[in-house]
Design a protein around this motif. Structure first.
Motif, PDB file in Angstrom:
ATOM      1  N   THR A 140      42.385  41.948  43.282  1.00  0.00           N
ATOM      2  CA  THR A 140      42.361  42.241  41.849  1.00  0.00           C
ATOM      3  C   THR A 140      43.077  41.137  41.083  1.00  0.00           C
ATOM      4  O   THR A 140      43.729  40.284  41.671  1.00  0.00           O
ATOM      5  CB  THR A 140      43.043  43.588  41.536  1.00  0.00           C
ATOM      6  OG1 THR A 140      44.407  43.517  41.958  1.00  0.00           O
ATOM      7  CG2 THR A 140      42.351  44.753  42.203  1.00  0.00           C
ATOM      8  N   GLY A 141      42.929  41.183  39.764  1.00  0.00           N
ATOM      9  CA  GLY A 141      43.734  40.332  38.903  1.00  0.00           C
ATOM     10  C   GLY A 141      43.088  39.096  38.325  1.00  0.00           C
ATOM     11  O   GLY A 141      43.722  38.375  37.562  1.00  0.00           O
ATOM     12  N   GLU A 142      41.821  38.824  38.646  1.00  0.00           N
ATOM     13  CA  GLU A 142      41.180  37.618  38.125  1.00  0.00           C
ATOM     14  C   GLU A 142      40.026  37.912  37.175  1.00  0.00           C
ATOM     15  O   GLU A 142      39.517  37.007  36.529  1.00  0.00           O
ATOM     16  CB  GLU A 142      40.685  36.746  39.279  1.00  0.00           C
ATOM     17  CG  GLU A 142      41.803  36.196  40.138  1.00  0.00           C
ATOM     18  CD  GLU A 142      41.309  35.380  41.321  1.00  0.00           C
ATOM     19  OE1 GLU A 142      40.077  35.148  41.437  1.00  0.00           O
ATOM     20  OE2 GLU A 142      42.152  34.979  42.134  1.00  0.00           O
ATOM     21  N   GLY A 143      39.550  39.145  37.121  1.00  0.00           N
ATOM     22  CA  GLY A 143      38.439  39.493  36.251  1.00  0.00           C
ATOM     23  C   GLY A 143      37.078  39.089  36.801  1.00  0.00           C
ATOM     24  O   GLY A 143      36.075  39.141  36.102  1.00  0.00           O
TER      25      GLY A 143
ATOM     26  N   GLN B  13      34.703  39.629  42.691  1.00  0.00           N
ATOM     27  CA  GLN B  13      35.473  39.742  43.922  1.00  0.00           C
ATOM     28  C   GLN B  13      36.916  40.183  43.687  1.00  0.00           C
ATOM     29  O   GLN B  13      37.530  40.798  44.553  1.00  0.00           O
ATOM     30  CB  GLN B  13      35.473  38.408  44.673  1.00  0.00           C
ATOM     31  CG  GLN B  13      34.147  38.098  45.326  1.00  0.00           C
ATOM     32  CD  GLN B  13      33.842  39.088  46.427  1.00  0.00           C
ATOM     33  OE1 GLN B  13      34.532  39.145  47.429  1.00  0.00           O
ATOM     34  NE2 GLN B  13      32.814  39.898  46.236  1.00  0.00           N
ATOM     35  N   LYS B  14      37.464  39.866  42.498  1.00  0.00           N
ATOM     36  CA  LYS B  14      38.841  40.236  42.153  1.00  0.00           C
ATOM     37  C   LYS B  14      38.897  40.717  40.701  1.00  0.00           C
ATOM     38  O   LYS B  14      39.384  40.018  39.820  1.00  0.00           O
ATOM     39  CB  LYS B  14      39.787  39.051  42.372  1.00  0.00           C
ATOM     40  CG  LYS B  14      39.906  38.649  43.828  1.00  0.00           C
ATOM     41  CD  LYS B  14      40.929  37.562  44.034  1.00  0.00           C
ATOM     42  CE  LYS B  14      41.034  37.228  45.518  1.00  0.00           C
ATOM     43  NZ  LYS B  14      42.048  36.222  45.762  1.00  0.00           N
ATOM     44  N   PRO B  15      38.353  41.922  40.457  1.00  0.00           N
ATOM     45  CA  PRO B  15      38.288  42.431  39.081  1.00  0.00           C
ATOM     46  C   PRO B  15      39.671  42.790  38.542  1.00  0.00           C
ATOM     47  O   PRO B  15      40.628  42.967  39.298  1.00  0.00           O
ATOM     48  CB  PRO B  15      37.424  43.686  39.223  1.00  0.00           C
ATOM     49  CG  PRO B  15      37.635  44.124  40.626  1.00  0.00           C
ATOM     50  CD  PRO B  15      37.824  42.875  41.433  1.00  0.00           C
ATOM     51  N   TYR B  16      39.749  42.884  37.218  1.00  0.00           N
ATOM     52  CA  TYR B  16      40.971  43.405  36.605  1.00  0.00           C
ATOM     53  C   TYR B  16      41.062  44.895  36.903  1.00  0.00           C
ATOM     54  O   TYR B  16      40.054  45.581  37.049  1.00  0.00           O
ATOM     55  CB  TYR B  16      40.946  43.224  35.090  1.00  0.00           C
ATOM     56  CG  TYR B  16      41.127  41.797  34.632  1.00  0.00           C
ATOM     57  CD1 TYR B  16      42.172  41.006  35.075  1.00  0.00           C
ATOM     58  CD2 TYR B  16      40.239  41.248  33.718  1.00  0.00           C
ATOM     59  CE1 TYR B  16      42.327  39.704  34.641  1.00  0.00           C
ATOM     60  CE2 TYR B  16      40.385  39.953  33.259  1.00  0.00           C
ATOM     61  CZ  TYR B  16      41.438  39.178  33.726  1.00  0.00           C
ATOM     62  OH  TYR B  16      41.580  37.902  33.287  1.00  0.00           O
TER      63      TYR B  16
ATOM     64  N   TRP C 266      35.119  41.500  34.881  1.00  0.00           N
ATOM     65  CA  TRP C 266      34.858  42.691  35.703  1.00  0.00           C
ATOM     66  C   TRP C 266      36.120  43.542  35.690  1.00  0.00           C
ATOM     67  O   TRP C 266      37.239  43.013  35.730  1.00  0.00           O
ATOM     68  CB  TRP C 266      34.533  42.293  37.139  1.00  0.00           C
ATOM     69  CG  TRP C 266      33.155  41.743  37.332  1.00  0.00           C
ATOM     70  CD1 TRP C 266      32.779  40.434  37.278  1.00  0.00           C
ATOM     71  CD2 TRP C 266      31.972  42.480  37.619  1.00  0.00           C
ATOM     72  NE1 TRP C 266      31.429  40.319  37.512  1.00  0.00           N
ATOM     73  CE2 TRP C 266      30.907  41.564  37.733  1.00  0.00           C
ATOM     74  CE3 TRP C 266      31.696  43.833  37.794  1.00  0.00           C
ATOM     75  CZ2 TRP C 266      29.605  41.942  38.011  1.00  0.00           C
ATOM     76  CZ3 TRP C 266      30.397  44.217  38.075  1.00  0.00           C
ATOM     77  CH2 TRP C 266      29.364  43.286  38.181  1.00  0.00           C
ATOM     78  N   VAL C 267      35.950  44.866  35.653  1.00  0.00           N
ATOM     79  CA  VAL C 267      37.070  45.807  35.673  1.00  0.00           C
ATOM     80  C   VAL C 267      36.742  46.912  36.666  1.00  0.00           C
ATOM     81  O   VAL C 267      35.620  47.409  36.713  1.00  0.00           O
ATOM     82  CB  VAL C 267      37.315  46.421  34.274  1.00  0.00           C
ATOM     83  CG1 VAL C 267      38.443  47.428  34.324  1.00  0.00           C
ATOM     84  CG2 VAL C 267      37.611  45.341  33.257  1.00  0.00           C
TER      85      VAL C 267
END
Length: 182
Positions: free
Chosen positions: A40-43, A46-49, A66-67
């Motif tokens: 998580t943490g990139e939006g 593969q790593k949504p908020y 992406w969330v």
């Protein structure tokens, strides 16, 4: 036998065709979906908020992202009208939370389901089995119902049975142990 042989080769060719199951199509526009998130943490897909990150991000600077979160309800006209049930009749939005059992509007973000296609795919009246289930959405981080949320959704994907803690574990306290060798 000679008449059957071409059909056997055709059957083998079809049966041996390589099928890529790692990429699933997201419901929506031309946004590529590459399977469940790994962080998580990139939006990104593969790593949504997370919901918590969207709540604290400055709107206007984030843009499309992406969330990920759990679909816990829907609302009508304001967050004060939120219903934390699958028996809602509201189809224009859903509420996402980082906690699948959430019933507090302070821990949710509203997600606008603009257009019939998104409403059919994600609104709770059409998808009651999605209540308290995980989903990931691609849209624009913006103010909605007077709080940070997600608008202009152009893609989304149900992650039924997915646990966000599997990719975003809660930090654990470490104990300091001092070993003195003499």
């Amino acid at each position: 036998m000679r008449r059957i042989l071409p059909y056997v080769f055709l059957l083998l060719a079809v049966a041996c065709e390589k099928v890529d199951l790692t990429k699933e199509e997201a419901t929506g526009g031309n946004v590529e979906w590459s399977g469940p998130p790994v962080g998580t943490g990139e939006g990104t897909a593969q790593k949504p908020y997370t919901v918590e990150e969207i709540q604290t991000l400055p709107m206007g600077e984030t843009g499309q992202c992406w969330v990920i979160g759990y679909v816990v309800g829907a609302t009508y006209r304001s967050m004060n009208e939120a219903m934390f049930t699958s028996a809602t009749s509201y189809t224009s939005n859903i509420l996402l939370s980082g906690d699948s059992l959430c019933e507090d509007i302070r821990n949710c973000i509203p997600v606008e389901l603009s257009g019939k296609k998104m409403q059919k795919a994600f609104a709770l009246p059409q998808n009651p089995a999605g209540f308290r289930q995980c989903a990931v959405f691609h849209g624009t981080a913006a103010r909605y119902f007077s709080k940070n949320g997600l608008r202009e959704i152009d893609a989304g994907h149900w992650l039924l049975g997915f646990d966000i803690q599997a990719i975003c574990p809660t930090p654990q306290e470490w104990e300091d142990t001092v070993i003195v060798l003499r």
